[in-house]
Design a protein around this motif. Structure first.
Motif, PDB file in Angstrom:
ATOM      1  N   VAL A  23       0.835  -1.199   0.000  1.00  0.00           N
ATOM      2  CA  VAL A  23       0.000   0.000   0.000  1.00  0.00           C
ATOM      3  C   VAL A  23       0.873   1.254   0.000  1.00  0.00           C
ATOM      4  CG1 VAL A  23      -1.772   1.277   1.275  1.00  0.00           C
ATOM      5  CG2 VAL A  23      -1.906  -1.214   1.117  1.00  0.00           C
ATOM      6  N   LEU A  24       1.937   1.252   0.792  1.00  0.00           N
ATOM      7  CA  LEU A  24       2.845   2.398   0.818  1.00  0.00           C
ATOM      8  C   LEU A  24       3.506   2.608  -0.546  1.00  0.00           C
ATOM      9  CD1 LEU A  24       4.445   1.857   4.329  1.00  0.00           C
ATOM     10  CD2 LEU A  24       3.062   3.823   3.624  1.00  0.00           C
ATOM     11  N   ALA A  25       3.933   1.527  -1.183  1.00  0.00           N
ATOM     12  CA  ALA A  25       4.540   1.655  -2.513  1.00  0.00           C
ATOM     13  C   ALA A  25       3.539   2.261  -3.495  1.00  0.00           C
ATOM     14  CB  ALA A  25       5.025   0.292  -3.010  1.00  0.00           C
ATOM     15  N   LEU A  26       2.284   1.861  -3.397  1.00  0.00           N
ATOM     16  CA  LEU A  26       1.263   2.425  -4.278  1.00  0.00           C
ATOM     17  C   LEU A  26       1.046   3.911  -3.997  1.00  0.00           C
ATOM     18  CD1 LEU A  26      -1.265  -0.546  -4.342  1.00  0.00           C
ATOM     19  CD2 LEU A  26       0.008   0.373  -6.300  1.00  0.00           C
ATOM     20  N   LEU A 178      -4.100   0.939  -7.142  1.00  0.00           N
ATOM     21  CA  LEU A 178      -4.432   1.533  -5.847  1.00  0.00           C
ATOM     22  C   LEU A 178      -5.914   1.386  -5.524  1.00  0.00           C
ATOM     23  CD1 LEU A 178      -3.439   2.991  -3.302  1.00  0.00           C
ATOM     24  CD2 LEU A 178      -3.924   5.139  -4.466  1.00  0.00           C
ATOM     25  N   PRO A 179      -6.837   1.762  -6.423  1.00  0.00           N
ATOM     26  CA  PRO A 179      -8.251   1.554  -6.092  1.00  0.00           C
ATOM     27  C   PRO A 179      -8.584   0.076  -5.859  1.00  0.00           C
ATOM     28  CG  PRO A 179      -8.057   2.986  -8.006  1.00  0.00           C
ATOM     29  CD  PRO A 179      -6.687   2.489  -7.687  1.00  0.00           C
ATOM     30  N   LEU A 180      -8.005  -0.811  -6.678  1.00  0.00           N
ATOM     31  CA  LEU A 180      -8.281  -2.238  -6.514  1.00  0.00           C
ATOM     32  C   LEU A 180      -7.787  -2.751  -5.162  1.00  0.00           C
ATOM     33  CD1 LEU A 180      -7.491  -3.652 -10.078  1.00  0.00           C
ATOM     34  CD2 LEU A 180      -9.736  -3.331  -9.010  1.00  0.00           C
ATOM     35  N   VAL A 181      -6.577  -2.338  -4.776  1.00  0.00           N
ATOM     36  CA  VAL A 181      -6.024  -2.777  -3.487  1.00  0.00           C
ATOM     37  C   VAL A 181      -6.859  -2.223  -2.333  1.00  0.00           C
ATOM     38  CG1 VAL A 181      -4.036  -2.547  -1.931  1.00  0.00           C
ATOM     39  CG2 VAL A 181      -3.680  -3.183  -4.322  1.00  0.00           C
ATOM     40  N   LEU A 182      -7.232  -0.949  -2.403  1.00  0.00           N
ATOM     41  CA  LEU A 182      -8.040  -0.356  -1.335  1.00  0.00           C
ATOM     42  C   LEU A 182      -9.407  -1.041  -1.235  1.00  0.00           C
ATOM     43  CD1 LEU A 182      -7.245   3.449  -1.759  1.00  0.00           C
ATOM     44  CD2 LEU A 182      -6.313   1.840  -0.087  1.00  0.00           C
ATOM     45  N   ILE A 183     -10.026  -1.300  -2.369  1.00  0.00           N
ATOM     46  CA  ILE A 183     -11.324  -1.992  -2.360  1.00  0.00           C
ATOM     47  C   ILE A 183     -11.162  -3.401  -1.796  1.00  0.00           C
ATOM     48  CG2 ILE A 183     -13.111  -2.979  -3.865  1.00  0.00           C
ATOM     49  CD1 ILE A 183     -12.753  -0.398  -5.624  1.00  0.00           C
ATOM     50  N   ALA A 184     -10.096  -4.110  -2.206  1.00  0.00           N
ATOM     51  CA  ALA A 184      -9.860  -5.459  -1.694  1.00  0.00           C
ATOM     52  C   ALA A 184      -9.621  -5.449  -0.188  1.00  0.00           C
ATOM     53  CB  ALA A 184      -8.674  -6.081  -2.426  1.00  0.00           C
ATOM     54  N   ILE A 185      -8.831  -4.494   0.294  1.00  0.00           N
ATOM     55  CA  ILE A 185      -8.598  -4.391   1.741  1.00  0.00           C
ATOM     56  C   ILE A 185      -9.915  -4.157   2.463  1.00  0.00           C
ATOM     57  CG2 ILE A 185      -7.609  -2.905   3.549  1.00  0.00           C
ATOM     58  CD1 ILE A 185      -5.167  -2.537   1.684  1.00  0.00           C
ATOM     59  N   GLY A 186     -10.714  -3.215   1.947  1.00  0.00           N
ATOM     60  CA  GLY A 186     -12.006  -2.916   2.574  1.00  0.00           C
ATOM     61  C   GLY A 186     -12.907  -4.147   2.614  1.00  0.00           C
TER      62      GLY A 186
END
Length: 193
Positions: A23-26, A178-186
């Motif tokens: 997430v930080l790299a993104l 980034l949106p995909l990772v954030l949505i997946a985390i959520g």
């Protein structure tokens, strides 16, 4: 601080925060070339992680801020940020300035802090029993080691985001990742209470 406590704290931090490096790299890729990116990402990571520590330390002393049933709802924060980023990416898909994933500035401190806190909300449940059994002195050692390692995590995220091969991939696909990772985390936080 004994070497055993330092080692335990470092191991616990690494195991519970390994996903933060991605997430930080993104976030670093999102802010590439913009002033204040390093400051904002670092400040946001520290702010979000400090909130996790405050909640864990308070809970170790018996205070609880959120009922156990409410913790999965923290997933709504990164989910909302991910949807917002996806909508922004979709709206600007044909803009020449946005074609390589460019964005209008560095990631915002509160954006990074929110994702950090939501992504680490489940860490509170892991930290509380460890802090409780470690006692005040051990808990202080854990907190100090954790805060030092936050800087190492920020540096690692920046390092990965600036490696030529990774930087090219993140430059090209980061605005989608980034949106995909954030949505997946959520969704993971919501689904796995």
């Amino acid at each position: 601080m004994s070497p055993g406590v330092i080692g335990s704290a470092a191991g616990l931090f690494a195991v519970t925060n390994i996903d933060d490096i991605v997430v930080l790299a993104l976030f670093f890729a999102q802010g590439a070339g913009h002033r204040g990116t390093v400051r904002n990402v670092a400040a946001g990571q520290y702010l979000g992680f400090a909130a996790i520590l405050v909640a864990a330390v308070a809970a170790a002393f018996g205070a609880t801020f959120l009922p156990e049933r409410a913790i999965p709802f923290l997933g709504l924060l990164p989910l909302a940020l991910g949807v917002k980023a996806a909508v922004r990416t979709w709206r600007h898909r044909d803009d020449p300035d946005e074609s390589a994933g460019a964005r209008s500035g560095a990631p915002r401190i509160l954006e990074v802090a929110t994702v950090t806190f939501a992504n680490g909300g489940d860490n509170v449940g892991v930290y509380v029993p460890v802090f409780t059994t470690a006692g005040p002195t051990g808990m202080t050692a854990y907190v100090i080691v954790f805060l030092i390692l936050v800087a190492a995590w920020v540096a690692a995220g920046r390092y990965f985001a600036t490696r030529p091969l990774i930087a090219r991939a993140l430059s090209r696909w980061g605005h989608i990742l980034l949106p995909l990772v954030l949505i997946a985390i959520g969704l993971l936080i919501l689904i796995n209470p």
